[in-house]
Design an enzyme around this catalytic site. Structure first.
Site, short mmCIF file in Angstrom:
data_model
loop_
_atom_site.label_atom_id
_atom_site.label_comp_id
_atom_site.label_asym_id
_atom_site.label_seq_id
_atom_site.Cartn_x
_atom_site.Cartn_y
_atom_site.Cartn_z
N HIS A 130 -2.03 11.52 -4.03
CA HIS A 130 -3.20 11.81 -4.64
C HIS A 130 -2.90 12.76 -5.97
CE1 HIS A 130 -5.10 8.92 -2.32
NE2 HIS A 130 -5.09 9.63 -1.38
N GLU A 183 0.88 -1.15 0.07
CA GLU A 183 -0.01 0.10 0.04
C GLU A 183 0.72 1.18 0.08
OE1 GLU A 183 -3.06 0.39 2.88
OE2 GLU A 183 -4.00 2.12 1.63
N ASP A 216 10.02 8.71 -1.14
CA ASP A 216 8.99 9.71 -1.93
C ASP A 216 8.60 8.99 -3.07
OD1 ASP A 216 7.97 11.78 -3.22
OD2 ASP A 216 9.36 13.21 -2.66
N ASP A 257 -9.08 7.66 -4.25
CA ASP A 257 -9.29 9.05 -4.48
C ASP A 257 -9.27 9.82 -5.66
OD1 ASP A 257 -9.54 8.46 -1.60
OD2 ASP A 257 -8.08 10.20 -0.88
N GLY A 279 -0.29 7.03 6.01
CA GLY A 279 -1.31 7.73 6.81
C GLY A 279 -0.65 8.35 8.15
N GLY A 280 -1.17 9.59 8.79
CA GLY A 280 -0.50 10.32 9.97
C GLY A 280 0.68 11.15 9.20
N TYR A 281 0.93 11.26 8.27
CA TYR A 281 1.90 12.40 7.73
C TYR A 281 3.09 12.15 8.49
CZ TYR A 281 -1.83 13.35 4.40
OH TYR A 281 -2.83 12.88 3.31
N ASP A 313 5.76 5.22 2.92
CA ASP A 313 5.26 6.88 2.98
C ASP A 313 6.54 7.36 2.83
OD1 ASP A 313 2.47 7.68 4.73
OD2 ASP A 313 4.28 9.22 4.67
N ASP A 337 -2.64 4.89 -2.13
CA ASP A 337 -3.77 5.80 -1.54
C ASP A 337 -2.41 6.96 -0.74
OD1 ASP A 337 -5.34 7.18 0.21
OD2 ASP A 337 -5.44 5.56 1.71
#
Ligand SMILES: C[S@@+](CC[C@H](N)C(=O)[O-])C[C@H]1O[C@@H](n2cnc3c(N)ncnc32)[C@H](O)[C@@H]1O
Length: 406
Positions: free
Chosen positions: A271, A195, A245, A297, A199-201, A227, A268
């Protein structure tokens, strides 16, 4: 122990768990009986949601696992209190003991799901007659029941898991019913899932809701999350995080090369329209035949701030515009190309495309059904002309059979 080695171990056990007794025992010997017990205890604790039990943090309860293997008993203790911990060894005064055969427990926890209520273990309650001790630790009963539940084949609803694990895939978005449809048939298989976007930046310990959701939905899968921020604190058994990145082409390429092939890839992340397009181009080739690529999204396809457009709906620079170009590839064998056309790798391997509000799911396989025969008229014929065609013996013989040989 490195994450990579931990995953190799659990993958070995997952694959052995659907094999015969010899294969299972060989895998346990290779990984080690104590380490196997640790891995299984970790899964049971994860599936039990012990923090949801009212009063569970009043006093910790010790559950002894006694797991028979090779004529000996492997001991492992689960301590359920404010948080649930577990370690190898023997509890001095356990509140309950779960006795099982280690190989059978492995089959039940990491094998293809068993019947929903299959029993592979025996529970010994130590304080049934000791009302004084039992009084303050009545929650031992739900604790043990929930641990045991992790050995059965109860399927959890994905929307419910999304809510409980803190993902926005149900509630803010409504993706989980679509995922149930596409991912459900793969649920009990050994899988590798990637994935993009955890999330949570910037907060390292925040996010990971969907990774935990997938871990629970797919009890035999290893989940990789990517992430742009470091998310190492979110790592768990069967969840690995990678920092990078996704707008960096080189990093994107390395994901497929180093970790692929994948059974499922879900985008995800940023976006941004160009990021989604680059992710599809780089990672769809690393989806296994029978696997899926999901793009989330897609509303940003219409937002100029993300590189989208509400005016140029077919521009291949927007997410939806690009994804729509793939649809004609589904029928690449039927297209007429007077000046010649080489099908792309995507044309040759895209076998299905499903669009929902803000979500699309693509199926991977071999798209080579063969074009319609050249003698089939490309001009639409009238019913009269169709009726005049001699369709051959074969067809008329089949119809004769259907009519009872008349
Ligand atoms: C919507 S959140 C993911 C939510 C999560 N999948 C879930 O359902 O619980 C998006 C994440 O993508 C990450 N992200 C944004 N841009 C990125 C990029 N260029 N590369 C990698 N990750 C990125 C953000 O840091 C953020 O944590």
């Amino acid at each position: 122990m490195t994450i990579q080695r931990a995953h190799e171990e659990i993958l070995k056990l997952i694959l052995a768990a659907e094999g015969g007794a010899e294969q299972i025992e060989a895998a346990i010997r290779e990984v080690g009986p104590e380490r196997t017990a640790h891995i299984l205890a970790d899964e049971l604790v994860n599936r039990a949601d012990l923090h949801e039990i009212p009063g569970q943090d009043a006093a910790p309860v010790d559950i002894q696992l006694a797991l028979a293997f090779d004529g000996a008993t492997v001991g492992h203790v689960i301590r359920a209190g404010k948080s649930a911990e577990h370690e190898a060894g023997r509890a001095e005064e356990p509140h309950a003991t779960i006795e099982a055969d280690l190989a059978e427990l492995l089959r039940a926890v990491l094998g293809p799901w068993r019947a929903p209520e299959a029993q592979v273990l025996r529970i010994v309650w130590h304080d049934l007659e000791n009302t004084e001790r039992l009084g303050g630790t009545m929650h031992v009963f739900p604790v043990v029941k929930r641990l045991v539940r992790g050995t059965t084949g109860r399927h959890e609803d994905l929307g419910e898991l999304s809510l409980r694990q803190g993902s926005d895939k149900w509630g803010l978005h409504f993706y989980t019913p679509h995922y149930e449809r596409h991912f459900g048939p793969l649920r009990d298989r050994p899988l590798k899932i990637l994935e993009l976007g955890i999330g949570g930046y910037g907060n390292p310990a925040s996010g990971g809701g969907s990774l935990r959701m997938w871990k629970r939905f797919f009890p035999r899968a290893v989940i990789y999350g990517v992430d742009v921020f470091d998310k190492a604190p979110l790592r768990e058994q069967r969840i690995h995080t990678i920092e990078g990145d996704l707008s960096d082409e080189g990093f994107l390429q390395s994901l497929g090369r180093d970790l692929g092939p994948f059974d499922i890839v879900i985008d995800d992340a940023s976006h941004g329209n160009s990021d989604l397009i680059a992710a599809f181009k780089s990672l769809f080739p690393y989806v296994r035949p029978g696997g899926l690529f999901a793009a989330e999204d897609l509303q940003t396809s219409y937002w100029p701030g993300y590189g989208g457009s509400s005016r140029e709906l077919s521009s291949p620079a927007t997410s939806m515009g690009f994804l729509k170009t793939l649809l004609d590839g589904l029928n690449h064998e039927e297209r007429e190309h007077p000046e010649g056309h080489e099908p792309s790798q995507t044309d040759l391997t895209l076998t299905g495309a499903h669009f929902y509000p803000s979500l699309a799911v693509f199926e991977k396989g071999v798209n080579a059904e063969g074009a319609s025969a050249s003698w089939i008229p490309r001009q639409k014929m009238s019913y009269e002309e169709m009726s005049a065609v001699d369709w051959g013996e074969g067809l008329t013989a089949d119809h004769a059979d259907e009519d009872g040989g008349q």
